[in-house]
Design an enzyme around this catalytic site. Sequence first.
Site, PDB file in Angstrom:
ATOM      1  N   ARG A  39       0.817  -1.212   0.000  1.00 52.02           N
ATOM      2  CA  ARG A  39       0.000   0.000   0.000  1.00 52.02           C
ATOM      3  C   ARG A  39       0.855   1.268   0.000  1.00 52.02           C
ATOM      4  NH1 ARG A  39      -5.006  -2.254   3.648  1.00 52.02           N
ATOM      5  NH2 ARG A  39      -6.237  -2.858   1.834  1.00 52.02           N
ATOM      6  N   LYS A 200     -20.584 -15.721   0.257  1.00 49.11           N
ATOM      7  CA  LYS A 200     -22.006 -15.450   0.409  1.00 49.11           C
ATOM      8  C   LYS A 200     -22.638 -14.785  -0.800  1.00 49.11           C
ATOM      9  CE  LYS A 200     -22.141 -14.446   5.349  1.00 49.11           C
ATOM     10  NZ  LYS A 200     -22.180 -13.224   6.174  1.00 49.11           N
ATOM     11  N   GLY A 353     -10.868  -8.489  -1.653  1.00 50.21           N
ATOM     12  CA  GLY A 353      -9.717  -8.747  -0.790  1.00 50.21           C
ATOM     13  C   GLY A 353      -9.167 -10.154  -0.941  1.00 50.21           C
ATOM     14  N   GLY A 376     -13.462  -3.507  -0.628  1.00 46.79           N
ATOM     15  CA  GLY A 376     -14.833  -2.977  -0.546  1.00 46.79           C
ATOM     16  C   GLY A 376     -15.103  -1.942  -1.618  1.00 46.79           C
TER      17      GLY A 376
HETATM   18  P1  ADP Z   1     -13.468 -11.454  -1.841  1.00 45.71           P
HETATM   19  O1  ADP Z   1     -12.771 -10.972  -0.589  1.00 45.71           O
HETATM   20  O2  ADP Z   1     -12.515 -11.784  -2.943  1.00 45.71           O
HETATM   21  O3  ADP Z   1     -14.566 -10.538  -2.269  1.00 45.71           O
HETATM   22  P2  ADP Z   1     -15.252 -13.118  -0.321  1.00 45.71           P
HETATM   23  O4  ADP Z   1     -14.850 -12.403   0.912  1.00 45.71           O
HETATM   24  O5  ADP Z   1     -16.597 -12.903  -0.862  1.00 45.71           O
HETATM   25  O6  ADP Z   1     -14.176 -12.842  -1.485  1.00 45.71           O
HETATM   26  O7  ADP Z   1     -15.110 -14.681  -0.108  1.00 45.71           O
HETATM   27  C1  ADP Z   1     -13.910 -15.288   0.265  1.00 45.71           C
HETATM   28  C2  ADP Z   1     -14.136 -16.417   1.211  1.00 45.71           C
HETATM   29  O8  ADP Z   1     -15.045 -17.348   0.683  1.00 45.71           O
HETATM   30  C3  ADP Z   1     -12.861 -17.170   1.475  1.00 45.71           C
HETATM   31  O9  ADP Z   1     -12.526 -17.046   2.843  1.00 45.71           O
HETATM   32  C4  ADP Z   1     -13.196 -18.605   1.114  1.00 45.71           C
HETATM   33  O10 ADP Z   1     -12.676 -19.568   2.011  1.00 45.71           O
HETATM   34  C5  ADP Z   1     -14.702 -18.605   1.191  1.00 45.71           C
HETATM   35  N1  ADP Z   1     -15.277 -19.688   0.378  1.00 45.71           N
HETATM   36  C6  ADP Z   1     -15.109 -19.926  -0.936  1.00 45.71           C
HETATM   37  N2  ADP Z   1     -15.732 -21.061  -1.306  1.00 45.71           N
HETATM   38  C7  ADP Z   1     -16.301 -21.568  -0.201  1.00 45.71           C
HETATM   39  C8  ADP Z   1     -17.068 -22.747   0.069  1.00 45.71           C
HETATM   40  N3  ADP Z   1     -17.367 -23.614  -0.893  1.00 45.71           N
HETATM   41  N4  ADP Z   1     -17.496 -22.939   1.341  1.00 45.71           N
HETATM   42  C9  ADP Z   1     -17.184 -22.053   2.317  1.00 45.71           C
HETATM   43  N5  ADP Z   1     -16.470 -20.939   2.126  1.00 45.71           N
HETATM   44  C10 ADP Z   1     -16.026 -20.695   0.884  1.00 45.71           C
HETATM   45 MG    MG Z   2     -13.317 -11.108   1.503  1.00 52.14          MG
END
Ligand code: ADP
Ligand code: MG
Length: 396
Positions: A39, A200, A353, A376
């Site tokens: 950063r 989610k 992230g 975010g």
């Molecule tokens: P980003 O930060 O890239 O936006 P998210 O925060 O939405 O991504 O999601 C990341 C998390 O989702 C990771 O910690 C990962 O372990 C979890 N994840 C991915 N696939 C699954 C799964 N099948 N079951 C449970 N958790 C999952």
């Molecule tokens: Mg995340």
Amino acid sequence: MSLNKKTIEDVDITGKKVFVRCDFNVPLDKDLNITDDTRIIKALPTIKYLLKNNAKVILASHLGRPKGEKKEEFSLKPVAKRLSELLDMPVQMADDVIGDKVSNMANKLDDGQVMLLENVRFYKEETDNDPEFAKKLANLADLYVNDAFGTAHRAHASTEGITHYLPAVCGYLIQNEIEKIDGVISNPQRPFTAIIGGKKVSSKIAVLINLLDKVDNLIIGGGMAFTFFKSMGYEIGESICEEDKLDIAKEILDKAKEKNVNLLLPIDNVVAVSFDENTEYKIVDSDKIPKDMMGMDIGPKTVENFKNVIRESKTVIWNGPMGVFEFSNFAKGTNAIAEILAENDVVSIIGGGDSVAAVSQLGLADKMTHVSTGGGASLELMEGKELPGIVALEDK
Ligand code: ADP
Ligand code: MG
């Protein structure tokens, strides 16, 4: 949102005191050593430009969540040290954010000198976007530059409030993020594919809905795929699922059909008996998930299927890993997507992230067109939202 905002190149900065909001929210170990200075490095182009053009530079940032209290473990002192190494010049460290001592320091700066304020979140007025506090920050300077993309989606005193009291423009980092992310979403080379994954559905509904109007292919993977499967009547066993999002999942599937978007879900999955690193696992088709197992990653047939779509795409944006990539047994799907994006001659934009962490861990960040510095904030851009820290800047 397109970048119709003034940048540091559009204003006269020589001899001016310039307040620059950076994102120096770096990770520290327990001895307060910086473990990743990405950063700080990303902030250098703007700072160097200002110094080269003889501005008096006053840097500000938050670090962690000190919740309005002055705590040594959230001090920006380690940042001042690292920054002075990177700039190869002294960076004067203030022991506060506002007050007479800080003003005096700012007033004594010579052209081409730089100082760093203490953590703006040592005052709860920062996150409250308190106008009096914002005014005090503004009083330190003649011009405001926002270059903190990571907090641009927050209306805080040092990201939004301050713009009411000073001429306000953006720095190179914000300019680049907006041009890359928003530029691609609003004017993509086609076929345009979005890969959305992560845990989610609820955190990605807005992005899915916004992208349905824009993409040719929508790939859905990760934990959120199981809510879609359940809405289609599949057995998902113990897989993660948001029961209250089944309707919206169904709606997204219907809308994709209506809008002629090619929506792809996994056709096979890596399933496990429990959520841990060394648990037993096997590969099953998406309609054959055993009742007592949970989906942890996309399977090999899915990887091939997603790869084929990516190979035919000219533009890909990716947010959210394909599986529980923190466990090596369940990182194969996420890694395969990162590798195919890195290998192919495709415009690749990575935001989020965890997805950015996955790409960086593989050492593939340099092979992508753009890897966002703001989780975010990049998600909100992909949702088509306007970011308050950017809206507040002066129009061109
Ligand atoms: P980003 O930060 O890239 O936006 P998210 O925060 O939405 O991504 O999601 C990341 C998390 O989702 C990771 O910690 C990962 O372990 C979890 N994840 C991915 N696939 C699954 C799964 N099948 N079951 C449970 N958790 C999952
Ligand atoms: Mg995340």
